[in-house]
Write a protein that holds these residues in place. Sequence first.
Motif, PDB file in Angstrom:
ATOM      1  N   THR A   1       5.907  -4.107   7.447  1.00 18.52           N
ATOM      2  CA  THR A   1       7.104  -3.352   7.081  1.00 18.52           C
ATOM      3  C   THR A   1       6.673  -1.945   6.686  1.00 18.52           C
ATOM      4  OG1 THR A   1       8.228  -5.346   6.282  1.00 18.52           O
ATOM      5  CG2 THR A   1       9.104  -3.218   5.553  1.00 18.52           C
ATOM      6  N   VAL A   2       7.320  -0.950   7.262  1.00 16.25           N
ATOM      7  CA  VAL A   2       6.992   0.453   6.992  1.00 16.25           C
ATOM      8  C   VAL A   2       8.201   1.110   6.342  1.00 16.25           C
ATOM      9  CG1 VAL A   2       6.287   2.660   7.979  1.00 16.25           C
ATOM     10  CG2 VAL A   2       5.426   0.513   8.965  1.00 16.25           C
ATOM     11  N   ILE A   3       7.967   1.739   5.191  1.00 19.19           N
ATOM     12  CA  ILE A   3       9.045   2.373   4.429  1.00 19.19           C
ATOM     13  C   ILE A   3       8.659   3.826   4.146  1.00 19.19           C
ATOM     14  CG2 ILE A   3      10.352   2.346   2.267  1.00 19.19           C
ATOM     15  CD1 ILE A   3       9.944  -0.652   2.142  1.00 19.19           C
ATOM     16  N   GLN A   4       9.609   4.727   4.351  1.00 16.20           N
ATOM     17  CA  GLN A   4       9.389   6.126   3.997  1.00 16.20           C
ATOM     18  C   GLN A   4      10.357   6.513   2.886  1.00 16.20           C
ATOM     19  OE1 GLN A   4      10.300   8.643   7.339  1.00 16.20           O
ATOM     20  NE2 GLN A   4      12.488   8.338   7.168  1.00 16.20           N
ATOM     21  N   HIS A   5      10.146   7.698   2.334  1.00 18.38           N
ATOM     22  CA  HIS A   5      11.042   8.199   1.299  1.00 18.38           C
ATOM     23  C   HIS A   5      12.474   8.279   1.821  1.00 18.38           C
ATOM     24  CE1 HIS A   5       8.380   9.093  -1.955  1.00 18.38           C
ATOM     25  NE2 HIS A   5       7.626   9.915  -1.258  1.00 18.38           N
TER      26      HIS A   5
ATOM     27  N   ALA B   1       0.826  -1.206   0.000  1.00 18.03           N
ATOM     28  CA  ALA B   1       0.000   0.000   0.000  1.00 18.03           C
ATOM     29  C   ALA B   1       0.858   1.252   0.000  1.00 18.03           C
ATOM     30  CB  ALA B   1      -0.918  -0.002   1.222  1.00 18.03           C
ATOM     31  N   SER B   2       0.456   2.192  -0.839  1.00 20.50           N
ATOM     32  CA  SER B   2       1.160   3.461  -0.954  1.00 20.50           C
ATOM     33  C   SER B   2       0.246   4.611  -0.547  1.00 20.50           C
ATOM     34  CB  SER B   2       1.636   3.669  -2.398  1.00 20.50           C
ATOM     35  OG  SER B   2       2.172   4.966  -2.587  1.00 20.50           O
ATOM     36  N   SER B   3       0.752   5.513   0.273  1.00 19.89           N
ATOM     37  CA  SER B   3       0.071   6.761   0.593  1.00 19.89           C
ATOM     38  C   SER B   3      -1.330   6.517   1.148  1.00 19.89           C
ATOM     39  CB  SER B   3       0.037   7.662  -0.656  1.00 19.89           C
ATOM     40  OG  SER B   3      -0.410   8.951  -0.332  1.00 19.89           O
ATOM     41  N   ILE B   4      -2.384   6.986   0.472  1.00 16.54           N
ATOM     42  CA  ILE B   4      -3.744   6.804   0.965  1.00 16.54           C
ATOM     43  C   ILE B   4      -4.128   5.331   0.980  1.00 16.54           C
ATOM     44  CG2 ILE B   4      -4.975   6.940  -1.240  1.00 16.54           C
ATOM     45  CD1 ILE B   4      -6.005   8.722   2.007  1.00 16.54           C
TER      46      ILE B   4
ATOM     47  N   TYR C   1       1.723  -6.655   5.590  1.00 16.76           N
ATOM     48  CA  TYR C   1       1.554  -5.299   5.075  1.00 16.76           C
ATOM     49  C   TYR C   1       2.918  -4.748   4.692  1.00 16.76           C
ATOM     50  CZ  TYR C   1      -2.842  -5.413   7.790  1.00 16.76           C
ATOM     51  OH  TYR C   1      -4.056  -5.738   8.325  1.00 16.76           O
ATOM     52  N   LEU C   2       2.976  -4.087   3.557  1.00 15.55           N
ATOM     53  CA  LEU C   2       4.110  -3.261   3.191  1.00 15.55           C
ATOM     54  C   LEU C   2       3.575  -1.852   3.017  1.00 15.55           C
ATOM     55  CD1 LEU C   2       7.049  -2.821   2.426  1.00 15.55           C
ATOM     56  CD2 LEU C   2       6.505  -3.549   0.099  1.00 15.55           C
ATOM     57  N   PHE C   3       3.858  -0.983   3.975  1.00 14.86           N
ATOM     58  CA  PHE C   3       3.352   0.385   3.971  1.00 14.86           C
ATOM     59  C   PHE C   3       4.426   1.299   3.378  1.00 14.86           C
ATOM     60  CE2 PHE C   3       0.515  -0.459   7.928  1.00 14.86           C
ATOM     61  CZ  PHE C   3      -0.445  -1.031   7.108  1.00 14.86           C
ATOM     62  N   LEU C   4       4.068   1.981   2.296  1.00 12.30           N
ATOM     63  CA  LEU C   4       5.009   2.829   1.577  1.00 12.30           C
ATOM     64  C   LEU C   4       4.586   4.291   1.692  1.00 12.30           C
ATOM     65  CD1 LEU C   4       5.207   0.616  -1.655  1.00 12.30           C
ATOM     66  CD2 LEU C   4       6.815   0.631   0.263  1.00 12.30           C
ATOM     67  N   ASP C   5       5.362   5.062   2.435  1.00 12.64           N
ATOM     68  CA  ASP C   5       5.130   6.505   2.539  1.00 12.64           C
ATOM     69  C   ASP C   5       3.669   6.806   2.841  1.00 12.64           C
ATOM     70  OD1 ASP C   5       5.967   9.146   2.572  1.00 12.64           O
ATOM     71  OD2 ASP C   5       5.466   9.448   0.470  1.00 12.64           O
TER      72      ASP C   5
END
Length: 288
Positions: free
Chosen positions: A258-262, A149-152, A171-175
Amino acid sequence: CPLHPLDHFFPYPRGKLVDMEKFFVPLQRDPQIRISCSFFPPPERPSPRDTLIVFLNGIDHPKSSWCPTIDALLKPRRRPYSTPFLAYDRPGQGTTIGKNQDVLGRPQGHARDCLDAAHDLRELIEYVGKTRLGIGREDIDSLGIVFVASSIGVAIARLYAAEQPRTVTGYLFLDSTLASSDTISIYPDPHAPGLREEDLLNGITVQDLELARNRLGRVYHPESPNKEGLWRGNLPQLLPYSDAPQLVGPGPRTPYVTVIQHDPVLNTKQWAKVRTFFSLFGNRLLLT
């Protein structure tokens, strides 16, 4: 996947997406909306029946934005099989047919919110389970879901998990979007009592803060309109806490998160390229 103008600035290896199946799913809540889906079974092998990876788009970003990711994942791998993937366009995105309705007190065409999007997602998963994986609606919770999942899309994944506990294994949370915030408050309010310009760092001025908050708010404020018509005005009420509702998986030690930011260095360089693109081609081409 068509070539997007930004590909010239962010190139990636492109190849044929193997065995992609395209189809439309009419929504029960509004049959005039037909969700455009792309399903990717493992190449030359039957789909495993226990897991489905679902890609959740950012705001105003069609499912084709996942092409470089899916393309890379579907290249020959050392493992004996790949898990099937599902990507789709929400109403107002990409090739989905139909638009969101109007509702009083919101911008035109913004009748649907992120909780509605989570309900739509459940419909799609049930449909794909039955038609592509041979899993009936009564057994659909035996299918392990992994959300990329990205953003919203992160907010939609969290709301889905609250509505359908013990069904998501990863879950892979992207930004992620800042669901519990108005977003513009990451910058100090230049008109807040007690704020003095001389206390700001690195030569930042009150005018800088005003400009940053105004520009950020036009895109990311919960009540700002967007092309796809997804209402975010009630998102701080739907997800008022960053650590709740709890993500409950189907088994011990799940879900995996997993949580990933820019990357702050790489992202700065990418935005410099975007500014170059704007100056050369303008906003219109970027939004095609």
